[in-house]
Design an enzyme around this catalytic site. Structure first.
Site, mmCIF file in Angstrom:
data_model
loop_
_atom_site.group_PDB
_atom_site.id
_atom_site.type_symbol
_atom_site.label_atom_id
_atom_site.label_comp_id
_atom_site.label_asym_id
_atom_site.label_seq_id
_atom_site.Cartn_x
_atom_site.Cartn_y
_atom_site.Cartn_z
ATOM 1 C CB ILE A 1 -0.964 -0.008 1.212
ATOM 2 C CG1 ILE A 1 -1.959 -1.160 1.053
ATOM 3 C CG2 ILE A 1 -1.703 1.320 1.345
ATOM 4 C CD1 ILE A 1 -2.827 -1.395 2.270
ATOM 5 C CB CYS A 2 4.032 2.115 1.699
ATOM 6 S SG CYS A 2 3.591 1.584 3.380
#
Length: 175
Positions: free
Chosen positions: A46-47
Site C-alpha cells: 500500500i505504501c
C-alpha cells in the site's frame, strides 16, 4: 496519541531527497504548514500508492505553503533504493530506524516496531492541527489531506464535506 493544539514533538532525522542525504528538523518547516506522514515500510504493497499519491499532488501542497515529509522506520539506504525503484520522489523520505520519532508522535506499532499509517498536519506555529491514523490495510486519502489543509487554512468553522469556495459557518449565528 498527540493532542490537538499542542506543540508538535521535535525531530532531527536523516532522509533522502533528490539523491542526497541530509538531516531534516521540525524547525526547518516553521512558518509554513507541514504534512508529516508516517508509513509502515518501503517495498510494501500500500505504501507506494500513498507515496505516489503525495508525489502527484505535491505542487498543490506547495501552492498552499505546505511542506511534505514521509517517515518510516527504514534506514537511509533502503529509502534511497526505494526512491530509485519508484523513479524518484519530489519530497524527502526520512529514516526513523529506532522508531523514536514515531514513538514521540504516538504512532509506533509496538507489535512490529513499524509506524502506523498516520498523517499529522502541523501549523506554521509548530502545533498539531490534525491527526488521523488509518488502518494498516487501507491507504490514506491524499485528497482528504488537502481538503483538511484548506479548511485549516481558512481559520473558520468548516462543516462536514466542506470544499474550498463553499461557505464557512459563522460562530456568532445560532444553528
Amino acid at each position: 496519541m498527540l493532542l490537538l493544539n499542542t506543540v508538535a514533538p521535535d525531530f532531527a532525522l536523516e532522509g533522502v531527497h533528490e539523491g542526497r542525504v541530509r538531516t531534516w528538523r521540525l524547525a526547518d518547516c516553521r512558518r509554513q504548514w507541514l504534512v508529516l506522514f508516517f508509513y509502515p515500510a518501503d517495498f510494501s504493497f500500500i505504501c507506494p500508492t500513498e507515496i505516489r499519491g503525495f508525489d502527484r499532488r505535491f505542487k498543490e501542497f506547495q501552492d498552499r505553503r505546505c511542506a511534505v515529509l514521509g517517515v518510516s522506520v527504514d534506514d537511509v539506504a533502503t529509502h534511497r533504493a526505494w526512491v530509485d525503484e519508484l523513479g524518484g520522489v519530489v519530497f524527502p523520505l526520512l529514516a526513523d530506524p529506532g522508531g523514536s520519532t514515531a514513538r514521540a508522535y504516538g504512532v509506533l506499532n509496538p507489535e512490529d516496531g513499524r509506524a502506523f499509517r498516520a498523517t499529522v498536519v502541523i501549523s506554521p506555529e509548530g502545533k498539531v492541527a490534525y491527526v488521523v491514523v488509518s488502518p494498516m490495510n487501507v491507504g490514506r486519502s491524499v485528497e482528504e489531506t488537502l481538503r483538511v489543509l484548506d479548511a485549516l487554512q481558512t481559520g473558520r468553522l468548516c462543516p462536514a464535506d466542506w470544499r474550498p469556495g463553499e461557505a464557512t459557518l459563522d460562530p456568532a449565528l445560532k444553528y
